[in-house]
Design a protein around this motif. Structure first.
Motif, PDB file in Angstrom:
ATOM      1  N   PRO A 157       0.791  -1.227   0.000  1.00 37.47           N
ATOM      2  CA  PRO A 157       0.000   0.000   0.000  1.00 37.47           C
ATOM      3  C   PRO A 157       0.829   1.286   0.000  1.00 37.47           C
ATOM      4  CG  PRO A 157       0.178  -0.815   2.236  1.00 37.47           C
ATOM      5  CD  PRO A 157       0.977  -1.757   1.372  1.00 37.47           C
ATOM      6  N   LEU A 158       2.166   1.179   0.134  1.00 37.24           N
ATOM      7  CA  LEU A 158       2.957   2.409   0.278  1.00 37.24           C
ATOM      8  C   LEU A 158       4.359   2.188  -0.276  1.00 37.24           C
ATOM      9  CD1 LEU A 158       2.650   5.233   1.911  1.00 37.24           C
ATOM     10  CD2 LEU A 158       4.186   4.160   3.547  1.00 37.24           C
ATOM     11  N   ARG A 159       4.844   3.162  -1.048  1.00 40.75           N
ATOM     12  CA  ARG A 159       6.220   3.047  -1.541  1.00 40.75           C
ATOM     13  C   ARG A 159       6.932   4.381  -1.435  1.00 40.75           C
ATOM     14  NH1 ARG A 159       6.793   1.817  -7.770  1.00 40.75           N
ATOM     15  NH2 ARG A 159       8.951   1.605  -7.103  1.00 40.75           N
ATOM     16  N   LEU A 160       8.235   4.300  -1.388  1.00 46.40           N
ATOM     17  CA  LEU A 160       9.079   5.486  -1.380  1.00 46.40           C
ATOM     18  C   LEU A 160       9.255   5.983  -2.814  1.00 46.40           C
ATOM     19  CD1 LEU A 160      11.096   7.370   0.075  1.00 46.40           C
ATOM     20  CD2 LEU A 160      12.831   5.583  -0.218  1.00 46.40           C
ATOM     21  N   ILE A 161       9.220   7.300  -2.998  1.00 51.66           N
ATOM     22  CA  ILE A 161       9.549   7.901  -4.290  1.00 51.66           C
ATOM     23  C   ILE A 161      10.651   8.929  -4.052  1.00 51.66           C
ATOM     24  CG2 ILE A 161       8.705   9.365  -6.198  1.00 51.66           C
ATOM     25  CD1 ILE A 161       7.602   6.557  -6.421  1.00 51.66           C
ATOM     26  N   THR A 162      11.850   8.617  -4.529  1.00 45.60           N
ATOM     27  CA  THR A 162      13.004   9.514  -4.392  1.00 45.60           C
ATOM     28  C   THR A 162      13.212  10.163  -5.754  1.00 45.60           C
ATOM     29  OG1 THR A 162      14.326   7.568  -4.838  1.00 45.60           O
ATOM     30  CG2 THR A 162      14.292   8.323  -2.573  1.00 45.60           C
ATOM     31  N   PRO A 163      12.675  11.373  -5.956  1.00 43.97           N
ATOM     32  CA  PRO A 163      12.628  11.951  -7.296  1.00 43.97           C
ATOM     33  C   PRO A 163      14.013  12.116  -7.933  1.00 43.97           C
ATOM     34  CG  PRO A 163      11.937  13.546  -5.626  1.00 43.97           C
ATOM     35  CD  PRO A 163      12.077  12.245  -4.942  1.00 43.97           C
ATOM     36  N   GLY A 164      14.136  11.663  -9.171  1.00 45.15           N
ATOM     37  CA  GLY A 164      15.383  11.829  -9.923  1.00 45.15           C
ATOM     38  C   GLY A 164      16.419  10.760  -9.648  1.00 45.15           C
ATOM     39  N   TRP A 165      16.162   9.912  -8.662  1.00 44.68           N
ATOM     40  CA  TRP A 165      17.126   8.857  -8.345  1.00 44.68           C
ATOM     41  C   TRP A 165      16.745   7.561  -9.040  1.00 44.68           C
ATOM     42  CZ3 TRP A 165      19.849   8.789  -2.947  1.00 44.68           C
ATOM     43  CH2 TRP A 165      20.418  10.055  -2.720  1.00 44.68           C
ATOM     44  N   GLU A 166      17.697   6.672  -9.150  1.00 45.65           N
ATOM     45  CA  GLU A 166      17.435   5.373  -9.790  1.00 45.65           C
ATOM     46  C   GLU A 166      16.291   4.636  -9.080  1.00 45.65           C
ATOM     47  OE1 GLU A 166      19.198   1.988  -8.830  1.00 45.65           O
ATOM     48  OE2 GLU A 166      20.383   2.659  -7.123  1.00 45.65           O
ATOM     49  N   GLY A 167      15.598   3.795  -9.857  1.00 46.84           N
ATOM     50  CA  GLY A 167      14.413   3.115  -9.340  1.00 46.84           C
ATOM     51  C   GLY A 167      14.607   2.318  -8.067  1.00 46.84           C
ATOM     52  N   ALA A 168      15.794   1.730  -7.867  1.00 48.56           N
ATOM     53  CA  ALA A 168      16.003   0.879  -6.696  1.00 48.56           C
ATOM     54  C   ALA A 168      15.824   1.652  -5.386  1.00 48.56           C
ATOM     55  CB  ALA A 168      17.383   0.225  -6.735  1.00 48.56           C
ATOM     56  N   ALA A 169      15.966   2.981  -5.451  1.00 47.29           N
ATOM     57  CA  ALA A 169      15.783   3.786  -4.241  1.00 47.29           C
ATOM     58  C   ALA A 169      14.297   4.006  -3.940  1.00 47.29           C
ATOM     59  CB  ALA A 169      16.504   5.130  -4.399  1.00 47.29           C
ATOM     60  N   CYS A 170      13.414   3.523  -4.803  1.00 47.86           N
ATOM     61  CA  CYS A 170      11.972   3.719  -4.605  1.00 47.86           C
ATOM     62  C   CYS A 170      11.355   2.446  -4.039  1.00 47.86           C
ATOM     63  CB  CYS A 170      11.313   4.113  -5.924  1.00 47.86           C
ATOM     64  SG  CYS A 170      11.973   5.641  -6.621  1.00 47.86           S
ATOM     65  N   VAL A 171      11.663   2.163  -2.783  1.00 48.99           N
ATOM     66  CA  VAL A 171      11.300   0.877  -2.158  1.00 48.99           C
ATOM     67  C   VAL A 171       9.783   0.672  -2.126  1.00 48.99           C
ATOM     68  CG1 VAL A 171      11.494  -0.512  -0.048  1.00 48.99           C
ATOM     69  CG2 VAL A 171      13.422   0.897  -0.815  1.00 48.99           C
ATOM     70  N   LYS A 172       9.369  -0.506  -2.606  1.00 50.33           N
ATOM     71  CA  LYS A 172       7.941  -0.855  -2.679  1.00 50.33           C
ATOM     72  C   LYS A 172       7.510  -1.597  -1.415  1.00 50.33           C
ATOM     73  CE  LYS A 172       8.525  -3.031  -6.872  1.00 50.33           C
ATOM     74  NZ  LYS A 172       8.127  -3.567  -8.209  1.00 50.33           N
ATOM     75  N   TRP A 173       6.216  -1.695  -1.199  1.00 50.97           N
ATOM     76  CA  TRP A 173       5.622  -2.449  -0.074  1.00 50.97           C
ATOM     77  C   TRP A 173       6.259  -2.044   1.258  1.00 50.97           C
ATOM     78  CZ3 TRP A 173       8.130  -5.679  -3.972  1.00 50.97           C
ATOM     79  CH2 TRP A 173       7.305  -5.966  -5.065  1.00 50.97           C
ATOM     80  N   LEU A 174       6.515  -0.738   1.413  1.00 51.15           N
ATOM     81  CA  LEU A 174       7.306  -0.259   2.547  1.00 51.15           C
ATOM     82  C   LEU A 174       6.687  -0.668   3.886  1.00 51.15           C
ATOM     83  CD1 LEU A 174       9.818   1.378   3.182  1.00 51.15           C
ATOM     84  CD2 LEU A 174       8.395   3.415   3.248  1.00 51.15           C
ATOM     85  N   ALA A 175       7.506  -1.228   4.766  1.00 49.47           N
ATOM     86  CA  ALA A 175       7.011  -1.690   6.065  1.00 49.47           C
ATOM     87  C   ALA A 175       7.798  -1.089   7.222  1.00 49.47           C
ATOM     88  CB  ALA A 175       7.077  -3.219   6.140  1.00 49.47           C
ATOM     89  N   LYS A 176       9.096  -0.856   6.991  1.00 48.32           N
ATOM     90  CA  LYS A 176       9.922  -0.401   8.113  1.00 48.32           C
ATOM     91  C   LYS A 176      10.979   0.597   7.657  1.00 48.32           C
ATOM     92  CE  LYS A 176      13.129  -2.989  10.269  1.00 48.32           C
ATOM     93  NZ  LYS A 176      13.682  -4.078  11.064  1.00 48.32           N
ATOM     94  N   MET A 177      11.148   1.664   8.424  1.00 41.44           N
ATOM     95  CA  MET A 177      12.213   2.635   8.173  1.00 41.44           C
ATOM     96  C   MET A 177      13.087   2.702   9.419  1.00 41.44           C
ATOM     97  SD  MET A 177       9.958   5.597   6.245  1.00 41.44           S
ATOM     98  CE  MET A 177      10.319   6.699   7.526  1.00 41.44           C
ATOM     99  N   THR A 178      14.398   2.685   9.227  1.00 43.16           N
ATOM    100  CA  THR A 178      15.310   2.720  10.371  1.00 43.16           C
ATOM    101  C   THR A 178      16.336   3.824  10.172  1.00 43.16           C
ATOM    102  OG1 THR A 178      15.082   0.316  10.452  1.00 43.16           O
ATOM    103  CG2 THR A 178      16.775   1.280  11.852  1.00 43.16           C
ATOM    104  N   ALA A 179      16.399   4.756  11.114  1.00 42.78           N
ATOM    105  CA  ALA A 179      17.375   5.841  11.028  1.00 42.78           C
ATOM    106  C   ALA A 179      18.703   5.349  11.601  1.00 42.78           C
ATOM    107  CB  ALA A 179      16.880   7.057  11.809  1.00 42.78           C
ATOM    108  N   ALA A 180      19.804   5.613  10.884  1.00 39.76           N
ATOM    109  CA  ALA A 180      21.114   5.082  11.279  1.00 39.76           C
ATOM    110  C   ALA A 180      22.216   6.086  10.948  1.00 39.76           C
ATOM    111  CB  ALA A 180      21.357   3.763  10.537  1.00 39.76           C
ATOM    112  N   PRO A 181      23.416   5.870  11.512  1.00 34.72           N
ATOM    113  CA  PRO A 181      24.516   6.791  11.202  1.00 34.72           C
ATOM    114  C   PRO A 181      25.110   6.539   9.816  1.00 34.72           C
ATOM    115  CG  PRO A 181      25.231   5.141  12.799  1.00 34.72           C
ATOM    116  CD  PRO A 181      23.779   4.906  12.564  1.00 34.72           C
ATOM    117  N   ASP A 182      24.961   5.317   9.284  1.00 32.44           N
ATOM    118  CA  ASP A 182      25.636   4.953   8.040  1.00 32.44           C
ATOM    119  C   ASP A 182      24.675   4.390   7.002  1.00 32.44           C
ATOM    120  OD1 ASP A 182      28.341   5.427   9.040  1.00 32.44           O
ATOM    121  OD2 ASP A 182      27.893   3.726  10.374  1.00 32.44           O
ATOM    122  N   GLU A 183      25.214   4.268   5.790  1.00 31.93           N
ATOM    123  CA  GLU A 183      24.534   3.562   4.705  1.00 31.93           C
ATOM    124  C   GLU A 183      24.198   2.149   5.202  1.00 31.93           C
ATOM    125  OE1 GLU A 183      26.940   2.374   1.074  1.00 31.93           O
ATOM    126  OE2 GLU A 183      26.156   4.282   0.372  1.00 31.93           O
ATOM    127  N   ALA A 184      23.077   1.611   4.764  1.00 25.09           N
ATOM    128  CA  ALA A 184      22.682   0.269   5.200  1.00 25.09           C
ATOM    129  C   ALA A 184      23.694  -0.771   4.731  1.00 25.09           C
ATOM    130  CB  ALA A 184      21.296  -0.071   4.666  1.00 25.09           C
TER     131      ALA A 184
END
Ligand SMILES: Nc1nc2c(c(=O)[nH]1)N[C@H]1C(S)=C(S)[C@@H](COP(=O)(O)O)O[C@H]1N2
Ligand SMILES: [Mo]
Length: 436
Positions: free
Chosen positions: A206-233
């Motif tokens: 029901p929900l996806r990320l849209i990162t305008p102008g960035w490659e499609g892989a950054a537009c995560v589908k079926w979003l369920a969890k977001m985690t804030a961190a100091p570094d790249e995943a």
């Protein structure tokens, strides 16, 4: 390990639907017009460029890229959780998201692998031609408004996004992270709607990320969890896949991990959608704007400026048109507001991302997909140890040298295919002989 893989793989086999049940992939295919099928499950569909003849791409024509099976999400039970380096971990349901201020943006999305099949030497991955790209009207809430509810701690520099899909057997989960600065951009959305309807399941319901102008892989589908961190995943889909060399690379050259960085914004590109006269197409430039598209009717000796369409939006493609009746090959090249123009030779890189060169019509011959695995010594191994997770389509689309086929089989062994060392050699030889 192999025994465990075998049992897990059996699980995948058993979980495969019987004839009566329909999978989300089968349902998705019914909603689509006739697109290029790269894989039925996981579902990978490409739009033939001549079908990209409107500013907004209808959902029935929009390409699909999924690494794993489409998860079935129950809207009533679904929740988005925000955790990690936040002052107030939050959970939001769809009703709460619907009550927040809504925004609508027209944004072009392109898979980083678009054009991969034109690289020489060939590289493993979905063998996209030119049509893993589309433009939709996305509606939803601002990511920054959602993050404001959780209150990021100052040490938070990246947010990782995890969808409800999971890796198969021992394959890694699809998790992507995006730097906080991009997350706070006012046009970065958590979208619930695509072209006026709730996101179709294959596009991330029901929900996806849209990162305008960035490659499609950054537009995560079926979003369920977001985690804030100091570094790249960490994880395969940030640290191994979707990385691009930070230095020029010779075709076929191996590149050290330290010389690779995560792909972010898209390049400036054009795509001819009609070459029979008038010449028409679309051009996009990630976070920049298209300023000019030129068309050549004489094999790139001279260029004529095309007329840009009146429909425009900050992260959306522009249509272009040249009133001419071409008699031979047609080329198009785009230039953007950062002064970038399309390079004359594509920059080869190990995973075949961001293929770019002036577009041509007719295009160089794209790969023909075989319809089945041919007979041979490796066939029974492939049937038993490759086909439980996906059918032959994703395999027969590849054209790889023996070394690359061996690496591909090894990747699948790490992902849960219980192939023995001896079978590995037989199988790699069989694949290399048939798909080179
Ligand atoms: N959860 C999840 N999100 C995902 C993917 C995926 O496999 N799983 N694929 C990504 C990739 S590589 C692309 S190009 C886009 C494709 O979006 P679409 O299928 O709506 O066209 O979704 C991205 N989001
Ligand atoms: Mo992608």
């Amino acid at each position: 390990m192999t025994r465990r893989s075998m049992l897990l793989l059996l699980g995948v086999g058993l979980a495969r639907p019987n004839r009566a049940a329909t999978t989300p992939e089968e349902e998705a295919l019914r909603r689509k017009e006739k697109l290029i099928l790269h894989s039925p499950r996981p579902l990978d569909l490409e739009t033939p460029p001549e079908m990209l003849d409107s500013w907004i791409t209808p959902n029935s024509r929009f390409f699909v890229r999924s690494h794993f099976y489409i998860p079935q999400v129950e809207a009533g039970k679904w929740e988005l959780s925000i955790e990690g380096l936040v002052q107030k971990p939050v959970k939001l349901n769809l009703e709460q998201i619907r009550r927040m201020p809504q925004f609508e943006r027209v944004i072009t999305m392109e898979c980083a692998g678009n054009g991969r099949s034109y690289f020489e030497p060939r590289v493993a991955g979905i063998q996209w031609r030119k049509g893993a790209v589309g433009t939709a009207r996305w509606k939803g809430v601002r990511l920054k408004d959602v993050l404001a509810q959780a209150v990021l701690k100052p040490e938070a520099k990246h947010i990782s996004f995890d969808g409800a899909d999971t890796g198969l057997v021992t394959a890694p989960d699809f998790v992507r992270s995006v730097p906080v600065a991009k997350c706070l951009h006012p046009d970065t959305l958590l979208a619930t709607h695509m072209n006026g309807v709730p996101l179709p399941l294959e596009h991330g319901f029901p929900l996806r990320l849209i990162t305008p102008g960035w490659e499609g892989a950054a537009c995560v589908k079926w979003l369920a969890k977001m985690t804030a961190a100091p570094d790249e995943a960490d994880g395969f889909f940030m640290k191994t896949a979707y990385r691009y060399p930070t230095r020029p690379v010779k075709p076929g050259e191996a590149v050290d991990a330290k010389d690779m960085a995560a792909i972010t914004s898209l390049a400036v590109k054009s795509l001819i959608t009609r070459a029979s006269g008038p010449v028409e197409g679309v051009a996009w430039a990630g976070e920049a704007d298209i300023t000019r598209v030129e068309v050549s009717l004489d094999g790139r000796k001279t260029w004529q400026e095309a007329k840009l369409g009146s429909d425009k939006a900050p992260f959306a493609w522009r249509r272009f048109r040249l009133d001419a009746k071409p008699s031979g090959a047609v080329f198009a090249r785009a230039t953007d507001s950062q002064g970038r123009t399309q390079p004359t030779t594509p920059a080869w890189n190990p995973s075949g991302y961001l293929h770019n060169t002036p577009d041509s019509a007719p295009r160089p011959e794209a790969l023909k997909l075989a319809t089945a695995l041919p007979p041979g010594e490796g066939l029974s191994i492939a049937r038993e140890k490759c086909l439980p997770c996906h059918d032959h389509t994703i395999i027969v689309g590849q054209r790889l040298d023996p070394g690359r086929w061996t690496r591909e089989v090894e990747k699948m062994m790490r992902w849960g295919s219980p192939v023995s060392e001896k079978e590995k050699d037989v199988l790699a030889r069989y694949l290399a002989e048939n798909f080179k």
